[in-house]
Structures are given as structure tokens and as C-alpha cells.
Design a protein around this motif. Structure first.
Motif, short mmCIF file in Angstrom:
data_model
loop_
_atom_site.label_atom_id
_atom_site.label_comp_id
_atom_site.label_asym_id
_atom_site.label_seq_id
_atom_site.Cartn_x
_atom_site.Cartn_y
_atom_site.Cartn_z
N ILE A 125 0.85 -1.19 0.00
CA ILE A 125 0.00 0.00 0.00
C ILE A 125 0.89 1.24 0.00
N LYS A 126 0.65 2.14 -0.96
CA LYS A 126 1.52 3.30 -1.14
C LYS A 126 0.85 4.62 -0.77
N ALA A 127 -0.44 4.78 -1.10
CA ALA A 127 -1.08 6.09 -0.97
C ALA A 127 -1.82 6.27 0.34
N VAL A 128 -1.81 5.26 1.21
CA VAL A 128 -2.58 5.32 2.45
C VAL A 128 -1.61 5.26 3.62
N THR A 146 -8.26 -0.39 -7.42
CA THR A 146 -7.96 0.57 -8.49
C THR A 146 -6.71 0.15 -9.24
N ARG A 147 -5.65 -0.21 -8.53
CA ARG A 147 -4.41 -0.59 -9.18
C ARG A 147 -4.56 -1.86 -10.00
N ARG A 205 -9.73 2.62 2.58
CA ARG A 205 -8.95 3.30 1.55
C ARG A 205 -7.92 2.35 0.92
N SER A 206 -7.40 1.40 1.73
CA SER A 206 -6.45 0.43 1.19
C SER A 206 -7.11 -0.47 0.16
N HIS A 226 -9.68 0.31 -1.65
CA HIS A 226 -9.93 1.15 -2.82
C HIS A 226 -8.66 1.27 -3.67
N GLU A 227 -7.50 1.45 -3.02
CA GLU A 227 -6.26 1.57 -3.76
C GLU A 227 -5.91 0.29 -4.50
N VAL A 228 -6.06 -0.85 -3.82
CA VAL A 228 -5.69 -2.13 -4.43
C VAL A 228 -6.59 -2.45 -5.61
N ALA A 250 -14.24 1.95 -6.63
CA ALA A 250 -13.04 1.89 -7.47
C ALA A 250 -13.37 1.38 -8.86
#
Length: 693
Positions: free
Chosen positions: A437-440, A454-455, A447-448, A450-452, A520
Motif C-alpha cells: 500500500i503506497k497512498a494510504v 484501483t491498481r 482506503r487500502s 480502494h487503492e488495491v 473503485a
């Protein structure tokens, strides 16, 4: 399901030459690879009479969306290309032989300075000599225990070997005579390697010379009245004879062959192999296979020989089979190339070899019966589980591919996520992926997730664009150019990692996590993938935008499948999190020294043994390490002591001022924070690498 008529090649476009063909699905994935003497007649058989096809062949041609082919010059080239493509694409509808268990081998690591005898499973390694496979690991250990009396080869791990070497004391096996103790120098590397080679020769069948040598030595010891030594040699001979008793003599001493037999029904087949070396059965192994289309025993033999010997260099001089493959001459030529010498492919008609092959066939029938007992319920439950999920979640089709995501962290640190993939209800570990996880920042599972998501699906859209799916909008004619719909990236030659979408995305969590995953997908414009979450507390299934969960019966197959997928995602995430946490905890003071790379750090630690001893060294002593000059040594010592370099040759400060040594090394070790200033004040903390106390 596609209509095969929509992608049937135009009349006259298929050549009559020998070649290899591939069926692909709508995503471009290769789902079946086949070869033919005449591509035209073979491919036309798939489209001529659909009702006459095998039920699984019908499923295959309906799943496919296009077919392509490659023309080759000879049947041997066709065999080689077919094997290469099966290995590269792993098509789901091809005949694939699966081990019905993980068979252990007796391995001798001849690629090491001091070869080790051990039990090994899995893929074979270069430079390691293998014997077997065996049905049980305990059978190997019993044999090795007998042979260590005569061939005291090392059996310990690298860690134990290193520890005993540092202690300068052999382990228990060294004291009782079952190890020659190379860790303490009782034998030289050459002497130990000779023992390992003799061990390998005995296991390979060259047994008589060792027993004769021991008998001769025993008689000589008895003649010279060395009765204790004669008794030990007598016990050694008995140990070798007991080891040989475990390997039944079945054929002449010079016979090296593999005996292959099948047992089959309409849907499945089992194969058993007996490995005969030096006339003795050295090992046994079994596989099972699903019949994708209507194949004969000869076809099964051909597929088996291609797949098994294509990955192994241990092709014997003779291979005995129940039926010759359709292209026996081409197969014999291919096996001979693999072995580097002549290979005889035969069907035994009479004598001991035919009798032994019948024994192998009985083993195959028993293996098929046991497999069907295990598999019958397995196939039924997996199909029922997927059907229950489809009905409970109101999906348009059964979720044949499920991707599950889980987030793992420890109080908001080292936050990672996992993606596991289940296809047809079975784990497909080659498709697993891990995310950092980079953006959280901190602990925020929503939010994690959502990031995963999305990626992952941004990569899917990018891969789909490369494959031409987004441009062609499902029109196969627009994507027919060379390179389109390829699961193998033409630039890198590697499989595309995120090219295939799931039917169901499962997240570990409740409504917030599900909403984040759905958001996402909506942001990326992906609207044809179902999303679901499973809450740990009550094992409820949550759908996006729903106020009430979906409740599956606690004992339903659908619930068991969802739990199994969730638990696998959790295990995979926890494993990755522990790896990152362990890596973060193993930070050395040398890591912060500027200009000091991994190789020189390793050389320093190897030379001094620890950072503590390195701190006590002078620059001249550090400069003795290969690859480090005096200027670099002074910089290293200064960095380890917060900028203060100890007096050369002293290993510490002078006490000539009448006080205690106040050098940087002593201050750094004691954590005093520095010496006193001339004006009597304390130096600032950290000025000499000390800690605030």
C-alpha cells in the motif's frame, strides 16, 4: 458460450500440412493446443458435426472464440512445438497429468563442496543426483540409515554444518560413525566427495563391487586376528544386504527401463510408472488425468511421454508402454534427442517384462479407483458451491474465476494487501499477487481496498487495451491481426499479469470495504464484474448498496468455498506482511554508512564477525578487508563512531590526560553521548553516536 460457426475458418484457408493449432477464448487466452498430420482434416472435425463431439470437446469449442495454427515441416517439430505451447500457455482443456501425491526423492547434492544426502520433493535442481521417486519418505530414511554405516556422507543442513564447524565439534552422527564429519576436517573435500560418489554408484545399481570389497576386507581382518574390525565389516555387509532387500529384483542386472501402464474410463485415466534400474525397481510414481476429448490409449501414451520426459533428462534406454503412440517413429526420435542416445519404445509381448507391466497396470487400476473415490465428491461439491453462489448473489453466470482481496498491517505499519485467485473452485497460485500500500498512511482498510482494486483493474484495462479488446469492442475480425489477443506480451515474452477479469471480486470485510471496491470499479468504468464482501463476525455476504446481507446456510458448499477463499487471502497477506516486517527489523548500522554497498558490507561482516568487533577495529585493520582502502576504512570507522575516529593502533582512546579513555569507540559502545568539553560542559547527544539516557 460462443457458436463455433462464428469463428470457423473460411473454406480452403486451412493448409493440409502438418502443424500445431491453438483455440483461444474471448480474452485471447489459449484454452487448447493440438497437433495434426493434416491441419485441414483435423480442424474441420471440430466444426463438421457438433453433436458427434465428445461432451468436453463441445464445451471447449463453445468456450473458444477463435483458432489459429502454425505449419511445421515434420512430425517431430510438431511434437516439440505442441509441448512448448502446452508448457507456455497451460491450456485448461488440454490433457494434463497431475501427480496424485507429492512423491519424495532421495537426493545427493553433488553441486556442493560437501555433498549432502537428503529427502527432496518438488522441482529438480541442477547439479543434484536424484534416486526414486519413492512411495513414502520413511522408506528413503530407512535405506539411508542402513547405507550410512558404509558410506558416512553428510546429511545435516547448511545451518547445522556451519554451527558444528564453528564449535569445532561433530554432531551425534559424527560420534556414532554415521557421518565422516567433514565439518571438523576429519576428511578432506575430495575424500568426502568420493564417499558421496560411491553412495550414488550403489544406489544406481552397482552394488556387487562394494559387497565383494567388504567381504574381502572382512576375511583379511579375520585372518590377521582383527576380530572387532571384522565384526564391523560383517555388520556393514548385512546393512547393504538389508538395503538391497527393499528393492526387488525383477529383471536382468543390465536392464534399465521405465514401465508405463494406464487404467481409464470415459472421463479420466490413471497412469503408473515403475522405474527399473539395474534390474531392480528403484521407484514408483503415479498421475491422473481428465479426458478433454475422446482419446485412445495410444493418444494418452503420446501425451504422457511428451509432458513427462519433456521436463526431465532421465530418459532410460528402454520405455515399455501398453500401446505405441500414433507417431511412434517421431516420438522415438524425440526421446533419443532428449536422452542423447538411442531409446527403444516397445510394447512387451511375452516374458518377465510383460508380467511386470501387468503388475504396473493393476497398480494403475487401484490408483484410478482410489482417485475416483476422492474426486467424485470433490467435483460434485465444487459445482454445487459455484451454483449456490450464483443463485445467492444473483449472478448471470457461475463465478468460475473468483479474486479475493485482504489487507494486513500491524498498528498501521507495513500495510500490504493480497490477491488470491480461484478458478473452477480450485486455487490457482500462479495468479496470486501481492501489493504494498503506497497512498494510504496508517490503518485504513477501506482506503487500502480502494487503492488495491484501483491498481489491479487499472492494469486490467491497460492490458486489455494492449490486447485490442477495448478497440475492437468484441468484434473478432477487428482484432485478427498478428499479436492481438495474446496473453504473452510480445515485448517482454512474459505472461500478462492482469489480463483476465474475474466474474466475482470478493473482499474481506463488510459494507465499507465493499462500497470502496465498487467505487473503485465505477471510477474506472468497469461495470461487468460482481463485488461481494464477507464479514468475519457472522460470515455474512454483503453486496454493494444493500442494507441487508446475504445469508448462506452455515453448512452449505457455497459458504465453505467463500470461507476457503477468504482464509487463503488472509494467509497470503499475513505471510507477505511478516516478510516485510522481518526485513524492516533486520537493519544494520552499516546500512547508513555512505558509499558502502551490499558486497562490501558482507565482506566486512564476514571478516570481523559482527558490527561490535568492527567498531573496535582501527582504520588500518578495516583496510585489511579485500576491496576496502585506507581512505574508505577511515570513513567507515568515522561513520560508525559518529564522526570521531579512534587513535590508530590503539583500538580506543589514550589515557595520557590522566582520565578515562574518551575515544569515540568507547563512547559509542557505552552510549554515553560523548565526552566532556574543555569548558566542563556535556557534548550534544548524538555528536559521537551515543544515545540520550
Amino acid at each position: 458460450m460462443a457458436d463455433p460457426a462464428t469463428y470457423r475458418p473460411a473454406p480452403g484457408s486451412i493448409p493440409e500440412s502438418p502443424g500445431v493449432y491453438r483455440f483461444r477464448d474471448e480474452h485471447g487466452r489459449v484454452i487448447y493446443v493440438g497437433k495434426a498430420k493434416s491441419l485441414r482434416s483435423r480442424l474441420n472435425s471440430y466444426f463438421a458435426d457438433f453433436s458427434a463431439l465428445h461432451p468436453r470437446t463441445q464445451t471447449m469449442v463453445q468456450t473458444a472464440a477463435r483458432v489459429d495454427w502454425t505449419v511445421v515441416g515434420t512430425e517431430v517439430e510438431a511434437l516439440q512445438l505442441e509441448y512448448s505451447w502446452i508448457k507456455e500457455f497451460d491450456p485448461r482443456f488440454n490433457v494434463r497429468y497431475r501427480d496424485d501425491k507429492s512423491y519424495p526423492y532421495l537426493a545427493v547434492t553433488l553441486n556442493e563442496e560437501f555433498p549432502r544426502v537428503m529427502v527432496m520433493r518438488g522441482a529438480k535442481r541442477k547439479g543434484v543426483r536424484y534416486f526414486g521417486p519413492y512411495s513414502h519418505a520413511w522408506a528413503i530414511r530407512e535405506t539411508v540409515d542402513q547405507l550410512l554405516r558404509v558410506f558416512p556422507v553428510r546429511t545435516c543442513s547448511a545451518g547445522v554444518f556451519k554451527r558444528q564447524h564453528q564449535l569445532d565439534r561433530p554432531c551425534l552422527l559424527g560420534y556414532i560413525g554415521k557421518c565422516s564429519a567433514p565439518c571438523v576436517g576429519r576428511v578432506s573435500p575430495d575424500e568426502h566427495r568420493l564417499l558421496a560418489e560411491d553412495f550414488c554408484d550403489f544406489m544406481a545399481g552397482n552394488t556387487s563391487r562394494f559387497i565383494k570389497r567388504l567381504e574381502r576386507d572382512m576375511r583379511e581382518a579375520a585372518a590377521s586376528q582383527e576380530y572387532e574390525r571384522a565384526a564391523r565389516l560383517r555388520d556393514d555387509i548385512r546393512a547393504l544386504e538389508r538395503a538391497l532387500e527393499k528393492q526387488a529384483v525383477v529383471l536382468a542386472d543390465t536392464t534399465d527401463c521405465d514401465m508405463i501402464a494406464f487404467a481409464e474410463d470415459e472421463l479420466e485415466a490413471a497412469v503408473q510408472v515403475f522405474y527399473v534400474r539395474g534390474g531392480r525397481i528403484r521407484g514408483q510414481r503415479g498421475w491422473v488425468v481428465d479426458k478433454v476429448e475422446e482419446v485412445t490409449t495410444a493418444d494418452l501414451v503420446e501425451n504422457f511421454l511428451i509432458q513427462i520426459y519433456g521436463e526431465s533428462e532421465s530418459v532410460p534406454r528402454e520405455v515399455l508402454v501398453p500401446a505405441l503412440p500414433p507417431d511412434a517413429d517421431a516420438m522415438t526420435e524425440l526421446l533419443a534427442e532428449q536422452r542423447g542416445g538411442p531409446v527403444h519404445l516397445r510394447v512387451p509381448q511375452r516374458g518377465d517384462k510383460k508380467t511386470l507391466l501387468e503388475t504396473v497396470a493393476r497398480n494403475a487400476h487401484e490408483a484410478l479407483k482410489q482417485h475416483k473415490t476422492r474426486r467424485a465428491s470433490d467435483l460434485t461439491t465444487r459445482s454445487r458451491a459455484l451454483q449456490e453462489l450464483q443463485e445467492a448473489l444473483e449472478l448471470d453466470e457461475a463465478p468460475l474465476r473468483i479474486e479475493c482481496y485482504d489487507v494486513s498491517n500491524l498498528q498501521g505499519t507495513n500495510v500490504v494487501a493480497s490477491m488470491v485467485v480461484f478458478e473452477d473452485g480450485l486455487a490457482r497460485k500462479s495468479e496470486y499477487r501481492r501489493f504494498t500500500i503506497k497512498a494510504v498512511e496508517g490503518q485504513d482498510d477501506v482506503r487500502s481496498i480502494h487503492e488495491v482494486i484501483t491498481r489491479r483493474f487499472r492494469r486490467y484495462l491497460a492490458e486489455s487495451e494492449k490486447m485490442g479488446e477495448l478497440d475492437t469492442l468484441g468484434d473478432p475480425e477487428d482484432g485478427a491481426e498478428e499479436g492481438a489477443h495474446q496473453p504473452i506480451d510480445p515485448e517482454t515474452g512474459k505472461p500478462r499479469k492482469f489480463a483476465y477479469p474475474p466474474q466475482l471480486v470478493l473482499v474481506d470485510g463488510g459494507p465499507p470495504q465493499v462500497a470502496a471496491a465498487q467505487r473503485a470499479l465505477d471510477e474506472l468504468g468497469v461495470d461487468d464484474i460482481a463485488v461481494c464482501g464477507i464479514a468475519k463476525r457472522l460470515e455474512e455476504l454483503w453486496l454493494p448498496g444493500e442494507d441487508d446481507p446475504v445469508i448462506l446456510p452455515r453448512n452449505s458448499e457455497g459458504m465453505f468455498l467463500v470461507q476457503r477463499v477468504r482464509d487463503e487471502a488472509h494467509r497470503f497477506a499475513i505471510t507477505f506482511h511478516r516478510q516485510r516486517r522481518s526485513k524492516a527489523m533486520t537493519v544494520s548500522e552499516l546500512d547508513s554508512v555512505p558509499g558502502l554497498g551490499p558486497s562490501r558490507r558482507a565482506a566486512l561482516l564476514k571478516h570481523f564477525g559482527s558490527v561490535k568487533r568492527l567498531k573496535e577495529a582501527t582504520p588500518e585493520q578495516v583496510a585489511e578487508v579485500p576491496g576496502i582502502g585506507l581512505r574508505s576504512a577511515e570513513a567507515i570507522v568515522a561513520a560508525l563512531h559518529g564522526g570521531a575516529v579512534p587513535a590508530r593502533g590503539a583500538g580506543g582512546g589514550d589515557a595520557g590526560d590522566g582520565g578515562a579513555a574518551a575515544d569515540g569507540a568507547a563512547q559509542g559502545r557505552n552510549g554515553a553521548g560523548g565526552g566532556r568539553r574543555p569548558d566542563g560542559g556535556r557534548k550534544a547527544d548524538g555528536e559521537h553516536g551515543g544515545k540520550r539516557t
